[in-house]
Scaffold this active site. Structure first.
Site, PDB file in Angstrom:
ATOM      1  CE  LYS A  16      31.366   2.117  21.616  1.00  0.00           C
ATOM      2  NZ  LYS A  16      30.109   2.908  21.563  1.00  0.00           N
ATOM      3  CG  ASP A 146      22.490   1.140  30.164  1.00  0.00           C
ATOM      4  OD1 ASP A 146      23.579   1.716  30.306  1.00  0.00           O
ATOM      5  OD2 ASP A 146      22.072   0.719  29.070  1.00  0.00           O
ATOM      6  N   GLY A 208      19.341   3.958  18.123  1.00  0.00           N
ATOM      7  CA  GLY A 208      20.363   3.115  17.532  1.00  0.00           C
ATOM      8  C   GLY A 208      19.722   1.778  17.228  1.00  0.00           C
ATOM      9  NE  ARG A 283      24.362   1.856   7.575  1.00  0.00           N
ATOM     10  CZ  ARG A 283      25.530   1.319   7.907  1.00  0.00           C
ATOM     11  NH1 ARG A 283      26.638   2.034   7.793  1.00  0.00           N
ATOM     12  NH2 ARG A 283      25.604   0.076   8.357  1.00  0.00           N
ATOM     13  N   GLY A 329      23.381   6.300  17.141  1.00  0.00           N
ATOM     14  CA  GLY A 329      23.798   6.149  15.751  1.00  0.00           C
ATOM     15  C   GLY A 329      22.785   6.646  14.739  1.00  0.00           C
TER      16      GLY A 329
END
Length: 398
Positions: A16, A146, A208, A283, A329
């Site tokens: 990313k 992190d 996420g 989803r 997300g």
């Protein structure tokens, strides 16, 4: 004068990237190289519109970064010319790194030494760092860890009830992840609530494909759900989260599973994927809740685990909780999951505003509880890239 930073986040099979102005927060470029090492390796990016290209069969991080430099940035030379430094997200810094660090040989070795604690992530970060040094030899590189935000956890939160010498000699303890995101949300929540950051008490849910909860007291992490590795804690896309450790022995000794098979199962075949037996995609779970048994089962387990963590973390905040926040997300986009979790926390006087909750999706943000709710819940979009860019700018004095 702009302070443009190239931000890189290398996963095991992805890269990313973004170009961020550390001063204004503006993102000039963003993209994702995915399916690296596979035949379908590809790259997508936003720069004067949306673009996509194939990287070539089996392309790795080196090829992806070369494409970013030689094709994407080359198409906008004025942007490339303004790059001042490179910031890298690094998942695990162990106890050695309590804050971001300018990368030199010693820092690189430290990241390599922590690879055993994040075997899916740290080796990829090292590849990304070396590729960036090769592509931009004139630019300084910074590692943003992190784990660093969680180094303020007290001993009672980070120690496991194992023989103490395992911690003293081998560093086996809770480290936590998603620290850059938790830090950003704490900062944003303080601003929106009109409180000084060092007086803020929140519980942040970063949801996420990987997910974690963090108890933040007076602006500092005091507990978090991920542990020695990113496997502990919540139900995730393919990771199991908390389980009885004896399950591992049962799988090995009674069912004949190899250690390698168990490791693969817990990290890549469990979580939502394991519960649905179909997919790790939240989803699907959300869209089919109440209609398909596998989706209903997965969502109920996911929300039960999350609500239990949030409720438990109130014990770490000395009786004052200013807000519950959702990000990531799933946290930013799944109104049903947020509502189910908050409804399970009604004992704390929390009442969901269903209309506000539905609006807070796909870029929408804000408070999703009613005005008379004793504790507000908020949706805040995370911006890890900005935190990485800011730390990189600070350490490189650009």
């Amino acid at each position: 004068m702009s302070k443009l930073v190239l931000v890189l986040n290398c996963g095991s099979s992805s890269l990313k990237f973004a170009v961020v102005d550390a001063q204004s927060g503006e993102q000039h470029l963003s993209g994702l190289a995915e399916c690296l090492h596979l035949p379908e390796a590809r790259i997508k990016w936003k720069l004067d519109g949306k673009h996509e290209a194939q990287l070539g069969e089996g392309a790795a991080h080196d090829e992806a970064l070369s494409f970013i430099v030689e094709t994407i940035l080359a198409s906008k030379p004025e942007l490339a010319a303004q790059l001042k430094a490179i910031g890298h997200r690094v998942v695990h810094g162990g106890e050695q790194f309590t804050q971001s660090a300018l990368i030199d040989d010693a820092v690189l070795k430290g990241i390599e030494d922590c690879a055993a604690l994040a075997p899916l992530h740290n080796p990829a970060h090292i590849i990304g760092i070396k590729a960036a040094q090769k592509a931009f030899p004139e630019l300084k590189n910074v590692a943003v860890f992190d784990t660093a935000f969680h180094q303020t956890m007290p001993e009672e939160a980070y120690l496991y009830a194992l023989p103490y010498n395992l911690y003293k000699e081998h560093g086996i303890r809770r480290y936590g992840m998603h620290g850059t995101s938790h830090l950003f949300i704490a900062r944003e929540a303080a601003e929106r609530l009109g409180k000084p950051a060092n007086e803020l008490n929140i519980i942040n849910c970063h949801l996420g494909n990987g997910a974690s909860v963090c108890a933040i007291k007076n602006g500092q992490s005091v507990d978090t759900s991920m542990g020695l590795t990113p496997l502990e804690g919540l139900v995730m896309g393919t990771r199991c989260g908390d389980i009885d450790p004896a399950i591992i022995f049962h799988l090995h000794d009674t069912l004949g599973y190899s250690v390698e098979k168990i490791n693969t199962m817990l990290t890549k075949e469990s979580g939502l994927l394991g519960l649905t037996e179909v997919t790790s995609d939240c989803r699907f779970v959300e869209d089919n809740y109440g209609q398909k048994e596998e989706a209903t089962r997965a969502m109920d387990v996911f929300c039960h685990r999350l609500a239990k963590y949030v409720a438990g973390y109130t014990a770490s905040l000395d009786g004052r909780l200013d807000a519950i926040t959702f990000t990531g997300g799933i946290g930013e986009n799944s109104a049903p999951i947020r509502e189910m979790v908050l409804n399970r926390l009604a004992i704390f006087g929390i009442t969901v505003d269903s209309a506000a909750n539905l609006k807070a999706r796909f870029g929408g943000e804000g408070v999703i509880t009613t005005a008379d709710s004793r504790i507000p819940a908020m949706v805040i979009a995370t911006n890890e890239e900005l935190v990485i860019a800011e730390d990189t700018a600070r350490l490189t004095n650009i």
